[in-house]
Write an enzyme that holds these catalytic residues in place. Structure first.
Site, PDB file in Angstrom:
ATOM      1  N   HIS A   1       0.813  -1.212   0.000  1.00  0.00           N
ATOM      2  CA  HIS A   1       0.000   0.000   0.000  1.00  0.00           C
ATOM      3  C   HIS A   1       0.851   1.269   0.000  1.00  0.00           C
ATOM      4  CE1 HIS A   1      -3.625   2.070  -0.019  1.00  0.00           C
ATOM      5  NE2 HIS A   1      -4.140   1.786   1.170  1.00  0.00           N
TER       6      HIS A   1
ATOM      7  N   ASP B   1      -2.307   2.196  -4.541  1.00  0.00           N
ATOM      8  CA  ASP B   1      -3.539   2.624  -3.875  1.00  0.00           C
ATOM      9  C   ASP B   1      -4.642   1.594  -4.094  1.00  0.00           C
ATOM     10  OD1 ASP B   1      -2.302   4.950  -3.029  1.00  0.00           O
ATOM     11  OD2 ASP B   1      -2.891   6.059  -4.836  1.00  0.00           O
TER      12      ASP B   1
END
Length: 436
Positions: free
Chosen positions: A408, A412
């Site tokens: 992450h 995204d």
């Protein structure tokens, strides 16, 4: 004759200089003319010159050769001595495997560069060694048949002794010496003394077995844990209706096999779908390097394979440019190498994204772990019939759950979900793969 005399003089000087190898090059000039040599020349120079041909079979022709650990890969700087295949003093032919070196990614065989006798080992099994470290010494040259012929002659002579072996049968009476073995009983108390050592196998609880982890397993464990500690893991899920691709496979699998000599499986479809999705979402195919993001213009897919010595991830390269047949052929080749332990380090370098197929073991769902420095891994799972809603009706379809674990820090949620939907579309309707 004058030229012959000059050759004899040159050969003699070479011998006195202690260079038998160079002298051998002069031998051919002498062999055909020895009988015509003047007696004066023979008296002037020892007869050793004229018996030069014997140098080929003597140990004086042999050279000592030390074999060092070669450069295995740019990413590997050391290895661990696995198994030593050849005993000291044994003859080996060129390219015979002398020992195995376990590295972070695979087991590398170390062959004999030349034929000869292994005279000394500089390492033992379990030693950790660096690049260019000496492994063993060989004495090259000479001939092996001497031992094989002697052994064959002994084998030929064995049948006769077999008959005489019958009368020798009474010799087992020598069995009485077993009483001494009863003496080893005292060592039992010493074993109790070693029980105080926590690292000793003797300290293991009853009913357990202690086995040393292979280097590959140790490195795999370390890297996976490091991946969890460094990356910001997040996993997104989806499900794929496998009806269409199963129908295509069922219809064309025999013709595909006949034409391409390789089976048509689901992995090639998933690999192509992943390559197509990477074009749409390049961040999934990238990685973080310090404060930079490195994007790839190609898609090299690491395919997780369960090998006898642990999990390996051979790489299928440039999947975006390959056909289903090419991908299936590459997967078949890499899987065979993995099972036979013949994967080279180069076969597992350069992956940009990984596919892990736990479905072959019947997995329903799971969250795969990223293979660093990559930023994502796709997890495939088993195909099971489940009730699903299609056009407002409940029908039974063969369904597969898929999971994408991603870093992450770089990827995204929008990119991850879009990527997984692209994979879903490519597998459910392969026409999307043709359209790009």
């Amino acid at each position: 004759m004058a030229s012959l005399a000059r050759t004899v003089v040159r050969t003699a000087s070479v011998l006195r200089a202690g260079a038998p190898t160079a002298a051998l090059r002069c031998k051919s000039l002498l062999q055909n003319n020895v009988n015509s040599c003047p007696v004066a020349i023979k008296k002037a120079y020892p007869c050793s010159i004229f018996s030069l041909r014997t140098l080929q079979t003597t140990s004086r022709c042999a050279d000592d050769l030390t074999v060092n650990l070669p450069q295995l890969s740019e990413s590997i700087s050391e290895g661990e001595v696995g198994t030593i295949e050849i005993e000291t003093g044994s003859w080996v032919n060129q390219d015979d495997v002398v020992m195995q070196i376990e590295t972070d990614k695979t087991t590398v065989p170390i062959p004999a560069p030349e034929a000869g006798v292994v005279v000394e080992y500089f390492v033992e099994e379990g030693d950790t060694i660096g690049l260019n470290a000496p492994l063993f010494k060989m004495e090259t040259g000479g001939e092996a048949p001497a031992e094989s012929s002697s052994s064959s002659s002994t084998q030929a002579s064995e049948p006769a002794p077999v008959k005489s072996a019958a009368p020798e049968a009474p010799k087992p009476a020598a069995a009485p010496p077993p009483p001494p073995p009863s003496k080893p009983a005292p060592p039992a108390p010493s074993a109790q003394q070693t029980g105080g050592e926590s690292d000793s196998p003797a300290s293991s609880p009853v009913g357990t077995t202690r086995v040393k982890m292979t280097r590959m397993r140790q490195v795999t464990a370390s890297r996976l844990k490091e991946s969890q500690n460094v990356a910001a893991f997040l996993t997104t899920f989806n499900e794929i209706d496998m009806s269409t691709i199963m129908a295509i496979r069922s219809k064309y699998k025999d013709e595909f096999l006949k034409k391409h000599d390789v089976k048509f499986g689901f992995m090639s479809v998933f690999c192509k779908a992943v390559a197509n999705a990477c074009k749409a979402e390049p961040a999934v195919n990238a990685f973080i390097d310090g404060k930079d993001i490195v994007y790839h213009d190609f898609v090299n897919i690491s395919v997780a394979v369960a090998a006898p010595k642990g999990l390996v991830t051979p790489v299928i390269r440039n999947v975006e440019n390959k056909t289903f047949k090419d991908v299936e052929a590459d997967i078949a080749e890499m899987s065979t190498k993995a099972r036979e332990g013949k994967l080279a380090v180069e076969d597992m370098d350069g992956g940009t994204i990984t596919i892990s197929n736990g479905g072959v073991f019947g997995s329903l769902m799971g969250t795969p772990i990223i293979n660093p420095p990559q930023s994502a891994v796709l997890g495939m799972h088993g195909i099971f019939e489940r009730p699903v809603a299609v056009d407002g009706e409940v029908v039974i379809r063969p369904m597969m759950y898929v999971a994408l674990t991603y870093d992450h820090r770089l990827i995204d949620g929008r990119e991850a979900v879009t990527f997984l939907r692209k994979v879903k579309e490519g597998v459910e309707d392969p026409n999307w793969l043709l359209l790009g």
